[in-house]
Design a protein around this motif. Sequence first.
Motif, PDB file in Angstrom:
ATOM      1  N   GLY A  63     -12.318  -7.444  -1.964  1.00  0.00           N
ATOM      2  CA  GLY A  63     -12.789  -6.278  -1.211  1.00  0.00           C
ATOM      3  C   GLY A  63     -12.409  -6.288   0.267  1.00  0.00           C
ATOM      4  N   PRO A  64     -12.750  -7.392   1.003  1.00  0.00           N
ATOM      5  CA  PRO A  64     -12.435  -7.403   2.437  1.00  0.00           C
ATOM      6  C   PRO A  64     -10.936  -7.315   2.706  1.00  0.00           C
ATOM      7  N   VAL A  65     -10.129  -7.935   1.843  1.00  0.00           N
ATOM      8  CA  VAL A  65      -8.673  -7.893   2.030  1.00  0.00           C
ATOM      9  C   VAL A  65      -8.181  -6.459   1.882  1.00  0.00           C
ATOM     10  N   THR A  66      -8.615  -5.815   0.790  1.00  0.00           N
ATOM     11  CA  THR A  66      -8.167  -4.446   0.553  1.00  0.00           C
ATOM     12  C   THR A  66      -8.658  -3.491   1.648  1.00  0.00           C
ATOM     13  N   ALA A  67      -9.911  -3.684   2.084  1.00  0.00           N
ATOM     14  CA  ALA A  67     -10.429  -2.819   3.151  1.00  0.00           C
ATOM     15  C   ALA A  67      -9.559  -2.949   4.402  1.00  0.00           C
ATOM     16  N   LYS A  68      -9.038  -4.146   4.632  1.00  0.00           N
ATOM     17  CA  LYS A  68      -8.230  -4.395   5.827  1.00  0.00           C
ATOM     18  C   LYS A  68      -6.826  -3.780   5.717  1.00  0.00           C
ATOM     19  N   ILE A  69      -6.204  -3.930   4.560  1.00  0.00           N
ATOM     20  CA  ILE A  69      -4.793  -3.537   4.464  1.00  0.00           C
ATOM     21  C   ILE A  69      -4.577  -2.099   4.024  1.00  0.00           C
ATOM     22  N   LEU A  70      -5.622  -1.472   3.486  1.00  0.00           N
ATOM     23  CA  LEU A  70      -5.400  -0.161   2.862  1.00  0.00           C
ATOM     24  C   LEU A  70      -4.781   0.885   3.800  1.00  0.00           C
ATOM     25  N   PRO A  71      -5.239   0.974   5.075  1.00  0.00           N
ATOM     26  CA  PRO A  71      -4.603   1.989   5.945  1.00  0.00           C
ATOM     27  C   PRO A  71      -3.086   1.807   6.021  1.00  0.00           C
ATOM     28  N   GLN A  72      -2.639   0.563   6.216  1.00  0.00           N
ATOM     29  CA  GLN A  72      -1.197   0.317   6.324  1.00  0.00           C
ATOM     30  C   GLN A  72      -0.486   0.618   4.999  1.00  0.00           C
ATOM     31  N   LEU A  73      -1.106   0.200   3.907  1.00  0.00           N
ATOM     32  CA  LEU A  73      -0.488   0.412   2.603  1.00  0.00           C
ATOM     33  C   LEU A  73      -0.322   1.905   2.310  1.00  0.00           C
ATOM     34  N   LEU A  74      -1.368   2.681   2.609  1.00  0.00           N
ATOM     35  CA  LEU A  74      -1.298   4.127   2.350  1.00  0.00           C
ATOM     36  C   LEU A  74      -0.237   4.780   3.221  1.00  0.00           C
ATOM     37  N   GLU A  75      -0.156   4.305   4.468  1.00  0.00           N
ATOM     38  CA  GLU A  75       0.854   4.815   5.397  1.00  0.00           C
ATOM     39  C   GLU A  75       2.264   4.598   4.827  1.00  0.00           C
ATOM     40  N   GLU A  76       2.508   3.368   4.370  1.00  0.00           N
ATOM     41  CA  GLU A  76       3.838   3.024   3.836  1.00  0.00           C
ATOM     42  C   GLU A  76       4.136   3.811   2.561  1.00  0.00           C
ATOM     43  N   LEU A  77       3.156   3.907   1.682  1.00  0.00           N
ATOM     44  CA  LEU A  77       3.393   4.609   0.420  1.00  0.00           C
ATOM     45  C   LEU A  77       3.665   6.088   0.671  1.00  0.00           C
ATOM     46  N   SER A  78       2.917   6.695   1.600  1.00  0.00           N
ATOM     47  CA  SER A  78       3.176   8.117   1.830  1.00  0.00           C
ATOM     48  C   SER A  78       4.510   8.295   2.537  1.00  0.00           C
ATOM     49  N   GLY A  79       4.899   7.306   3.365  1.00  0.00           N
ATOM     50  CA  GLY A  79       6.224   7.347   3.988  1.00  0.00           C
ATOM     51  C   GLY A  79       7.354   7.310   2.967  1.00  0.00           C
ATOM     52  N   ARG A  80       7.095   6.690   1.827  1.00  0.00           N
ATOM     53  CA  ARG A  80       8.102   6.624   0.765  1.00  0.00           C
ATOM     54  C   ARG A  80       8.023   7.812  -0.176  1.00  0.00           C
ATOM     55  N   GLY A  81       7.105   8.726   0.116  1.00  0.00           N
ATOM     56  CA  GLY A  81       7.040   9.960  -0.675  1.00  0.00           C
ATOM     57  C   GLY A  81       6.054   9.911  -1.828  1.00  0.00           C
ATOM     58  N   TYR A  82       5.181   8.902  -1.868  1.00  0.00           N
ATOM     59  CA  TYR A  82       4.221   8.811  -2.972  1.00  0.00           C
ATOM     60  C   TYR A  82       2.946   9.587  -2.663  1.00  0.00           C
ATOM     61  N   GLN A  83       2.431  10.234  -3.705  1.00  0.00           N
ATOM     62  CA  GLN A  83       1.095  10.807  -3.646  1.00  0.00           C
ATOM     63  C   GLN A  83       0.163   9.883  -4.412  1.00  0.00           C
ATOM     64  N   ILE A  84      -1.021   9.666  -3.883  1.00  0.00           N
ATOM     65  CA  ILE A  84      -1.992   8.783  -4.536  1.00  0.00           C
ATOM     66  C   ILE A  84      -3.029   9.646  -5.250  1.00  0.00           C
ATOM     67  N   LYS A  85      -3.154   9.431  -6.566  1.00  0.00           N
ATOM     68  CA  LYS A  85      -4.053  10.273  -7.362  1.00  0.00           C
ATOM     69  C   LYS A  85      -4.960   9.432  -8.256  1.00  0.00           C
ATOM     70  N   PRO A  86      -6.120  10.020  -8.649  1.00  0.00           N
ATOM     71  CA  PRO A  86      -6.966   9.326  -9.631  1.00  0.00           C
ATOM     72  C   PRO A  86      -6.266   9.279 -10.986  1.00  0.00           C
ATOM     73  N   LEU A  87      -6.635   8.320 -11.810  1.00  0.00           N
ATOM     74  CA  LEU A  87      -6.014   8.181 -13.138  1.00  0.00           C
ATOM     75  C   LEU A  87      -5.998   9.500 -13.905  1.00  0.00           C
ATOM     76  N   GLY A  88      -7.144  10.187 -13.880  1.00  0.00           N
ATOM     77  CA  GLY A  88      -7.277  11.418 -14.667  1.00  0.00           C
ATOM     78  C   GLY A  88      -6.321  12.520 -14.235  1.00  0.00           C
ATOM     79  N   GLN A  89      -5.714  12.380 -13.060  1.00  0.00           N
ATOM     80  CA  GLN A  89      -4.799  13.432 -12.582  1.00  0.00           C
ATOM     81  C   GLN A  89      -3.340  13.008 -12.622  1.00  0.00           C
ATOM     82  N   LEU A  90      -3.059  11.801 -13.067  1.00  0.00           N
ATOM     83  CA  LEU A  90      -1.658  11.365 -13.138  1.00  0.00           C
ATOM     84  C   LEU A  90      -0.954  12.078 -14.290  1.00  0.00           C
ATOM     85  N   HIS A  91       0.331  12.292 -14.131  1.00  0.00           N
ATOM     86  CA  HIS A  91       1.111  13.014 -15.143  1.00  0.00           C
ATOM     87  C   HIS A  91       1.428  12.104 -16.330  1.00  0.00           C
ATOM     88  N   GLY A  92       0.928  12.490 -17.511  1.00  0.00           N
ATOM     89  CA  GLY A  92       1.291  11.764 -18.728  1.00  0.00           C
ATOM     90  C   GLY A  92       0.907  10.303 -18.715  1.00  0.00           C
TER      91      GLY A  92
END
Length: 422
Positions: free
Chosen positions: A202-231
Amino acid sequence: MKRNWRWLGIGAAGGLAVYYLVPYLGMQLANFGVVRQSSGALPEMGLTFDDGPDPACTPAILDALRAHGAHATFFVVGERALAYPELIARIQREGHELASHGMHHRHAWLRSPWAVAADLRASVATLQRLASLRPTFFRPPHGGYTAATWWVLRRERLTAAHWSLEAHDWHREFLPEDVVERVLYHAEPGRVVVMHDGGPGGPVTAKILPQLLEELSGRGYQIKPLGQLHGLQASSPRGVLRRIWELIVDDTFDRINDVDFLTEPAYGMFRLARSRFSGPAVTLSDGRVVRPGDSVAELHVHSRRLVAAVRHNPVRAFRMVRQSITDVARMMRDNPKYRDAPLLFAVTPFHDLVDLLGFQVRDLDSRVFYLRMQAFTVYLRWLYASPASRKPTHPKMIYIERDQLLSRYLSAEVPEAVTSGN
Ligand SMILES: [Zn+2]
């Protein structure tokens, strides 16, 4: 008497195998009937958070998700949900998905069959009471399954959910930056990542999540709940083979051939390597001839991405290919390894539209090579279940001259050599 004991022994061993071993091999290891990633046709990924809610970590994780407009799935532990109902309310209010991680975080193997069933039902009832919803997904604590788990999942009409990328945020030997690096290295369209908002991760993820989300969105990824993922997909026998193939064959090939990945962005379709020219001789526009055996640059297709993208939307797939070839051109221009490669080529069955991308198409002149490539293509099409897998396949060579590639794709850009001041 002795014989009776033997039959009893065999019966007991068979019973244990059915109760523990079959669910372990089938569900936990091979993920049959367990969703683990989506189709990969869209530039999206699923982030999932287990073992919460936790007042020390969940709020920070929710803050980071909100700041990036990302939505995730929280596999909550029932007894923790009861202890922190305000966090359950916030998760729900902010548009995330609530799913069950059991009532108590205990491995199914250490409990009686009826306790396994009662635990899962209690967790569903808890979410119904706290959030007025019936969860769709269940992820067993420690990923452990028994026949009782399988049975109660069917009775409760819940889908077992695994992951296709483990962040290792709980791992003692992983520094926070290692976790970020690991997720980014393995990021792929359709991946479902398991992280934690409770427990040691938990503490590790709480710390890194802002950077991780920044990088993933920079690469063009959208983050979605399982129920909304395509197929969303469970493993099939073919999927297991595909994983083995990618892990062993693709990886080894990439290492031996010193392959450069251009698959970092979500649209990335290609890998690039220096290699020996295998096609029929080509005369370039300046009169030079490139012969078989000459050193050139070779393009390798990321089969899974291409097949998923084409199946979903061919026009969009074509745009992704064009975008990804621009990255190839940039690497051919900027990476010294490719500076003296006179042309870029590939042997591929996907040559229908490549003239629109500036490539020339040639028949292969070696019959043996043609047949070998054809057999390989038939296999790959089967492995990736390409919708075109029943059509005859005719691998051909496609190529583009270095100068044409650069002028066609990069004419609007200033080359690095010039900007770095000579
Ligand atoms: Zn857990």
